[in-house]
Design an enzyme around this catalytic site. Structure first.
Site, PDB file in Angstrom:
ATOM      1  N   GLN A  43      -3.455   4.285   4.388  1.00  0.00           N
ATOM      2  CA  GLN A  43      -4.007   2.887   4.008  1.00  0.00           C
ATOM      3  C   GLN A  43      -3.562   1.714   4.781  1.00  0.00           C
ATOM      4  OE1 GLN A  43      -2.417   3.421  -0.289  1.00  0.00           O
ATOM      5  NE2 GLN A  43      -4.476   3.173  -0.818  1.00  0.00           N
ATOM      6  N   VAL A  67       1.022  -1.260   0.099  1.00  0.00           N
ATOM      7  CA  VAL A  67       0.026   0.003   0.127  1.00  0.00           C
ATOM      8  C   VAL A  67       0.843   1.188  -0.011  1.00  0.00           C
ATOM      9  CG1 VAL A  67      -2.046  -1.109   1.198  1.00  0.00           C
ATOM     10  CG2 VAL A  67      -0.327  -0.085   2.491  1.00  0.00           C
ATOM     11  N   SER A  68       0.310   2.419  -0.601  1.00  0.00           N
ATOM     12  CA  SER A  68       1.455   3.521  -0.782  1.00  0.00           C
ATOM     13  C   SER A  68       1.335   4.373   0.418  1.00  0.00           C
ATOM     14  CB  SER A  68       0.761   4.029  -2.161  1.00  0.00           C
ATOM     15  OG  SER A  68      -0.444   4.543  -2.041  1.00  0.00           O
ATOM     16  N   SER A  69       0.323   4.249   1.166  1.00  0.00           N
ATOM     17  CA  SER A  69       0.383   5.485   2.348  1.00  0.00           C
ATOM     18  C   SER A  69       0.101   5.017   3.647  1.00  0.00           C
ATOM     19  CB  SER A  69      -0.873   6.387   1.953  1.00  0.00           C
ATOM     20  OG  SER A  69      -1.910   5.868   2.011  1.00  0.00           O
ATOM     21  N   TYR A  75       4.527   2.442   1.113  1.00  0.00           N
ATOM     22  CA  TYR A  75       5.469   2.902   0.269  1.00  0.00           C
ATOM     23  C   TYR A  75       5.062   2.998  -1.464  1.00  0.00           C
ATOM     24  CZ  TYR A  75       9.214   1.605   3.025  1.00  0.00           C
ATOM     25  OH  TYR A  75      10.270   1.546   4.303  1.00  0.00           O
TER      26      TYR A  75
END
Length: 288
Positions: A15, A10-12, A50
């Protein structure tokens, strides 16, 4: 015996906190059970918070190392955009894994070795990259709108002397809170430079003598850090949001020998900077 692995991302941090990573892992594990296999905990590679636009991620690096060592035969991933949101990076990773003899299983894409499958993967990769660009654009517009309304939400990071209070911790909106111990150091630095005429080197030596750490806890202060603090308008109550526009670089023209006439563009060797800041009210630490 086939050794499978699992990759999720997941990017944040939001999330991650919302357990979207858990839903990914659950869906992948269900697929693995349906395929009659299970994965060891050591072969679960999870990147929490990431961005998919970056190829260097801790769990992905470990996964690539294990693939290179020949320790993995099959990788299960929820979707291609979890591997990367950039189509070029997707292709790099997929080719790297396939060259090592590793099979890649995407839950929402059947990765077959035929033109139709390759075309669908390319389309998904380009759509994911387009979606990321649109998200970034909406995020940028949202920050500009917040800054024009005078909201500290647009800044998200507080400089030395302040503590950032997010809207969830505060009363529905973000704010800068003065850290009095750090604020006193800022007043001293401005006094040393403005009244006692200290050089940057003298200021740094003074901070070192008094054992004053930086915001990150370092003992040594960089000249650029001190210089940035002296130029930062937040300390007088106006935090700046935005960036500087850079003009075209003009060629350097040397003066003619035996002539006192100066060329018109002899000082325009470097790009011209134009301020494009939006100023947001914050608590002042120093008086103008």
């Amino acid at each position: 015996m086939i050794t499978p692995a699992l990759y999720a991302r997941v990017s944040s941090e939001k999330q991650a906190q919302a357990n979207t990573i858990a839903s990914q892992i659950s869906a992948v594990e269900n697929r693995m059970v349906a395929d009659g296999c299970s994965v060891l905990d050591d072969l679960k590679f999870i990147d929490n918070g990431y961005s998919g636009s970056n190829l260097i991620r801790p769990a992905l690096e470990k996964l690539r190392d294990q693939v290179a060592f020949g320790a993995i035969d099959k990788i299960y991933i929820h979707s291609p955009d979890r591997l990367s949101r950039k189509y070029a990076y997707q292709m790099i990773l997929i080719e790297e894994f396939q060259k090592s003899g590793v099979e890649i299983i995407f839950l929402n894409h059947q990765n077959s070795d035929n033109p139709e499958s390759h075309l669908l993967l390319q389309m998904q990769g380009m759509i994911a990259e387009y979606e990321r660009s649109k998200i970034m654009e909406r995020h940028r517009r949202g920050k500009i709108h917040a800054a024009k309304r005078g909201s500290v939400n647009a800044l998200s990071i507080a400089p030395y002397g302040y503590r950032y209070i997010d809207k969830h911790t505060g009363v529905g909106h973000a704010a800068f809170e003065v850290i009095e111990e750090e604020a006193e150091i800022i007043r001293k630095i401005f006094s040393w430079v403005g009244h006692e005429r200290f050089t940057m080197g003298a200021v740094i030596r003074k901070l070192l003598e008094n054992k004053i750490p930086t915001k990150k806890g370092k003992t040594h202060w960089d000249r650029s850090t001190v210089w940035y603090m002296l130029k930062n308008p937040a300390y007088k109550g106006q935090a700046a949001f935005g960036r500087k526009k850079t003009g075209a670089r003009l060629p350097y023209v040397r003066p003619r020998r035996d002539s006192s006439e100066q060329p018109k563009n002899n000082i325009s060797r470097y790009p011209v900077e134009k301020e494009n800041w939006i100023y947001i009210p914050v608590p002042a630490i120093i008086d103008e």
